[in-house]
Design a protein around this motif. Structure first.
Motif, PDB file in Angstrom:
ATOM      1  N   UNK A 526       0.836  -1.202   0.000  1.00 30.51           N
ATOM      2  CA  UNK A 526       0.000   0.000   0.000  1.00 30.51           C
ATOM      3  C   UNK A 526       0.870   1.251   0.000  1.00 30.51           C
ATOM      4  N   UNK A 527       1.913   1.241   0.842  1.00 27.55           N
ATOM      5  CA  UNK A 527       2.798   2.408   0.934  1.00 27.55           C
ATOM      6  C   UNK A 527       3.542   2.656  -0.378  1.00 27.55           C
ATOM      7  N   UNK A 528       3.958   1.579  -1.037  1.00 24.11           N
ATOM      8  CA  UNK A 528       4.683   1.728  -2.308  1.00 24.11           C
ATOM      9  C   UNK A 528       3.817   2.385  -3.386  1.00 24.11           C
ATOM     10  N   UNK A 529       2.507   2.320  -3.205  1.00 21.89           N
ATOM     11  CA  UNK A 529       1.588   2.888  -4.195  1.00 21.89           C
ATOM     12  C   UNK A 529       1.419   4.398  -4.064  1.00 21.89           C
ATOM     13  N   UNK A 530       2.084   4.991  -3.035  1.00 25.03           N
ATOM     14  CA  UNK A 530       1.938   6.416  -2.800  1.00 25.03           C
ATOM     15  C   UNK A 530       3.245   7.172  -3.015  1.00 25.03           C
ATOM     16  N   UNK A 531       4.025   6.744  -3.991  1.00 27.79           N
ATOM     17  CA  UNK A 531       5.246   7.462  -4.332  1.00 27.79           C
ATOM     18  C   UNK A 531       6.427   7.042  -3.489  1.00 27.79           C
ATOM     19  N   UNK A 532       7.141   6.015  -3.932  1.00 23.42           N
ATOM     20  CA  UNK A 532       8.286   5.498  -3.169  1.00 23.42           C
ATOM     21  C   UNK A 532       9.588   5.816  -3.891  1.00 23.42           C
ATOM     22  N   UNK A 533      10.606   6.282  -3.167  1.00 27.64           N
ATOM     23  CA  UNK A 533      11.890   6.580  -3.809  1.00 27.64           C
ATOM     24  C   UNK A 533      12.695   5.297  -4.040  1.00 27.64           C
ATOM     25  N   UNK A 534      13.618   5.290  -4.993  1.00 30.97           N
ATOM     26  CA  UNK A 534      14.578   4.179  -5.059  1.00 30.97           C
ATOM     27  C   UNK A 534      15.364   4.152  -3.755  1.00 30.97           C
ATOM     28  N   UNK A 535      15.510   2.975  -3.171  1.00 32.67           N
ATOM     29  CA  UNK A 535      16.197   2.903  -1.884  1.00 32.67           C
ATOM     30  C   UNK A 535      16.837   1.530  -1.702  1.00 32.67           C
ATOM     31  N   UNK A 536      17.782   1.465  -0.777  1.00 29.22           N
ATOM     32  CA  UNK A 536      18.467   0.204  -0.511  1.00 29.22           C
ATOM     33  C   UNK A 536      19.178   0.264   0.817  1.00 29.22           C
ATOM     34  N   UNK A 537      19.597  -0.886   1.275  1.00 22.82           N
ATOM     35  CA  UNK A 537      20.273  -0.915   2.564  1.00 22.82           C
ATOM     36  C   UNK A 537      20.925  -2.243   2.856  1.00 22.82           C
ATOM     37  N   UNK A 538      21.245  -2.426   4.106  1.00 20.79           N
ATOM     38  CA  UNK A 538      21.983  -3.604   4.551  1.00 20.79           C
ATOM     39  C   UNK A 538      21.903  -3.638   6.073  1.00 20.79           C
ATOM     40  N   UNK A 539      22.306  -4.751   6.682  1.00 19.59           N
ATOM     41  CA  UNK A 539      22.228  -4.852   8.146  1.00 19.59           C
ATOM     42  C   UNK A 539      23.351  -5.740   8.677  1.00 19.59           C
ATOM     43  N   UNK A 540      24.568  -5.198   8.819  1.00 13.99           N
ATOM     44  CA  UNK A 540      25.683  -5.989   9.358  1.00 13.99           C
ATOM     45  C   UNK A 540      25.399  -6.501  10.766  1.00 13.99           C
ATOM     46  N   UNK A 541      25.734  -7.764  11.005  1.00 15.09           N
ATOM     47  CA  UNK A 541      25.512  -8.369  12.312  1.00 15.09           C
ATOM     48  C   UNK A 541      26.539  -7.905  13.330  1.00 15.09           C
ATOM     49  N   UNK A 542      26.085  -7.229  14.368  1.00 17.62           N
ATOM     50  CA  UNK A 542      27.007  -6.707  15.385  1.00 17.62           C
ATOM     51  C   UNK A 542      27.685  -7.830  16.162  1.00 17.62           C
ATOM     52  N   UNK A 543      26.950  -8.912  16.422  1.00 20.04           N
ATOM     53  CA  UNK A 543      27.531 -10.024  17.167  1.00 20.04           C
ATOM     54  C   UNK A 543      28.732 -10.599  16.427  1.00 20.04           C
ATOM     55  N   UNK A 544      28.595 -10.768  15.125  1.00 20.65           N
ATOM     56  CA  UNK A 544      29.686 -11.363  14.348  1.00 20.65           C
ATOM     57  C   UNK A 544      30.855 -10.395  14.184  1.00 20.65           C
ATOM     58  N   UNK A 545      30.566  -9.111  14.082  1.00 20.29           N
ATOM     59  CA  UNK A 545      31.638  -8.111  14.014  1.00 20.29           C
ATOM     60  C   UNK A 545      32.480  -8.170  15.282  1.00 20.29           C
ATOM     61  N   UNK A 546      31.814  -8.167  16.437  1.00 25.17           N
ATOM     62  CA  UNK A 546      32.540  -8.195  17.706  1.00 25.17           C
ATOM     63  C   UNK A 546      33.263  -9.531  17.875  1.00 25.17           C
ATOM     64  N   UNK A 547      32.654 -10.609  17.417  1.00 21.42           N
ATOM     65  CA  UNK A 547      33.283 -11.924  17.499  1.00 21.42           C
ATOM     66  C   UNK A 547      34.615 -11.934  16.747  1.00 21.42           C
ATOM     67  N   UNK A 548      34.646 -11.327  15.574  1.00 21.39           N
ATOM     68  CA  UNK A 548      35.887 -11.235  14.803  1.00 21.39           C
ATOM     69  C   UNK A 548      36.913 -10.360  15.507  1.00 21.39           C
ATOM     70  N   UNK A 549      36.464  -9.225  16.011  1.00 22.33           N
ATOM     71  CA  UNK A 549      37.389  -8.294  16.674  1.00 22.33           C
ATOM     72  C   UNK A 549      37.956  -8.882  17.968  1.00 22.33           C
TER      73      UNK A 549
END
Length: 593
Positions: A526-549
């Protein structure tokens, strides 16, 4: 200064010599030297050595006190003699001569030692996690986690991202992992789901006109535990951007991860600009879409060799005719390795459920020859062709396997890591990041034989809509990407599909009618039908980042209060049964098996 301390247990030095101080903390260790009792006092910040002489009236009381009891001491800062300085402690140049002490919290007999980081059973560690967290290594890991999150949050703010919090109680999604379900008391017979990720909400934030969003987001998935995944819940850096292409997301994430890893580790980053590896290439060269690029070994296809008349390795030739494929790994200059090196790898492959790893070493006498159990089945010309395909040289060895595509990929991916570790080829003092790109939009479901989404159903397919080959959906690639470090997937992301009509078409291929999409994803479509911009993203896992560090192999070592492998919190006794009254309020009846 407070009632309990004038300083913490890490900040006193010879500059404080002669000062009267008050310290509070846990009794970390005691050493009784007869006329002198040494006591190490520990708090969140560090450790300070305290001493008391035998003639003090409270000597015997301190002598008997249980380790990990909490005490407050009043004492005099004294400079240590040169031969007693402890260079491993921040406070190693001084000690505290105790004038008086007070017990603040007595400790019972300990179920596990706190002053050492020795291995202990997981059940005990998790049941008494509050004690386990006092241990130096894991205490440092949890503090590191806090610092990493604060650093990331600051960097995101600097880059113009705005932090929002998305709902925890939401609707169930038909895609992805299994949901955690929450019954609604006010709406009997209906249920919320805990979010597997804020996927739809972060897209709705972009549709709402905000430009850059991020959140340190809790995510909930009812799935089995693994070394790099907690059962139940985990945290990720969730981010989304409007008016961007794939490379714009890459630029933000590469900059953030590089800064974070440089700030919290002395290990080198192999690639400042992360390599972009197409999914199909990753599966061919590494047998996985989570390659460890510190490992120089690559997998090479040799199926065509076993169609030659001058190759007499009949077992493989028959398997190739039946549709199996052959993949190989070359190891450089291993001619002098003992037979046991090769045989042990063959035995290892069998322990993994494979038929084994065939092998031989390239030699040259009058002609090119192959030394090894199966070398006699290859002619000199066939060996030349193998060397031409693989880049092998005289003195190199080759390992190869023939199985179905799925099985050979799994085995050779594991073999690549196994062989590299056996030969000490992996630089443990580095981080090697890469992007895996060009994922297929769809795949065949192994159980049903039907087409399903391979990654994220809300992703944008590659190419202009009029040019997309909807009749051959397995050929459609998506703007989907994973970021991988040292063989660990840190995150998946995508450029989103912001066109409702295109979304209906893509979901239709996966078996969803228009009414299904409208029902299951009503808020999004429904929301996409009211004018949606091109968009993108990502979600790095904090647990795995800290595990590596933190240089840890198990995610529980960097998680404050983790569950065990069976998704149980042994400390808080969860999950637990609830009362009949609570069940009645929710309109739920438990059926006993």
């Amino acid at each position: 200064m407070t009632k309990y301390r004038t300083h913490n247990c890490s900040e006193l030095s010879i500059k404080n010599s002669g000062e009267d101080v008050v310290l509070s903390g846990w009794v970390n260790k005691k050493r009784d030297h007869g006329n002198l009792l040494f006591l190490d006092l520990r708090d969140n910040f560090g450790t300070t050595q305290c001493i008391v002489e035998k003639d003090k009236p409270f000597f015997k009381d301190l002598e008997k006190i249980q380790l990990e009891s909490v005490i407050k001491i009043n004492g005099l800062v004294s400079k240590r003699t040169a031969e007693t300085i402890n260079k491993d402690l921040k406070t190693g140049e001084i000690e505290i001569i105790i004038k008086s002490f007070e017990i603040l919290g007595i400790c019972k007999e300990l179920p596990l030692p706190v002053f050492s980081d020795q291995e202990y059973s997981e059940e005990i560690r998790l049941k008494y996690r509050f004690l386990d967290l006092r241990r130096k290594k894991i205490h440092s890991n949890i503090l590191l986690r806090s610092k990493v999150i604060s650093f990331i949050r600051d960097e995101m703010n600097k880059n113009g991202f705005v932090e929002f919090q998305t709902p925890i109680l939401t609707s169930s999604s038909p895609e992805g992992a299994r949901d955690f379900i929450v019954p609604s008391r006010l709406n009997p017979g209906k249920f919320y789901a805990l979010p597997q990720a804020p996927q739809q909400f972060k897209q709705l934030i972009m549709i709402s006109g905000f430009d850059k969003y991020f959140q340190i987001a809790p995510c909930f998935r009812d799935e089995d535990a693994r070394a790099d995944r907690s059962p139940g819940e985990f945290y990720q850096l969730d981010l989304e951007m409007s008016f961007v292409e794939q490379e714009d997301v890459f630029m933000v994430v590469e900059n953030l991860l590089s800064k974070t890893f440089k700030n919290f580790s002395s290990k080198k980053i192999v690639y400042e600009k992360f390599p972009r590896i197409p999914y199909e290439e990753a599966m061919l060269k590494y047998g996985t879409d989570k390659p460890d690029l510190r490992n120089p070994l690559q997998i090479i296809d040799l199926t065509s060799i076993f169609k030659r008349d001058d190759v007499k390795f009949e077992i493989f030739k028959k398997l190739v005719k039946s549709g199996c494929i052959v993949r190989s790994i070359i190891t450089k200059n291993t001619k002098d390795k003992p037979r046991s090196f090769f045989d042990n790898l063959d035995k290892w492959a069998k322990s993994e459920g494979a038929s084994g790893l065939a092998y031989f070493t390239f030699e040259k006498n009058k002609n090119i020859e192959a030394k090894g159990p199966v070398g006699k089945f290859f002619s000199s010309d066939a060996l030349k062709e193998i060397m031409n395909i693989t880049g092998a040289e005289i003195g190199d060895s080759i390992f190869f396997s023939c199985e179905s595509e799925a099985n050979v990929l799994q085995l050779m991916s594991l073999a690549r890591d196994k062989i590299a570790n056996e030969l000490s080829l992996i630089d443990k003092n580095s981080f090697a990041f890469c992007w895996i790109v060009d994922y297929p939009m769809y795949e065949i479901d192994k159980n049903t034989g039907k087409i399903k989404f391979s990654h994220n159903p809300f992703s944008m397919p590659q190419g202009e809509e009029k040019e997309i080959d909807f009749k051959n959906p397995l050929n459609i690639k998506a703007y989907q990407y994973d970021v991988v470090c040292n063989g660990i997937e840190l995150s998946s992301g995508a450029i989103r599909n912001h066109k409702p009509d295109l979304m209906y078409k893509l979901f239709d291929i996966a078996g969803y009618k228009k009414s299904d999409v409208d029902d299951k994803f009503s808020g999004m479509i429904n929301a996409l039908s009211y004018g949606a911009p091109p968009h993108g993203g990502i979600a790095p896992g904090l647990d795995r980042i800290v595990m590596l560090l933190a240089n840890e192999k198990n995610i529980r070592e960097i998680t404050l209060f983790p569950m065990n492998q069976n998704a149980q919190d042994l400390m808080m006794n969860a999950p637990s049964e609830i009362s009949e009254k609570q069940l009645k309020e929710l309109g739920i009846t438990i059926k006993k098996k």
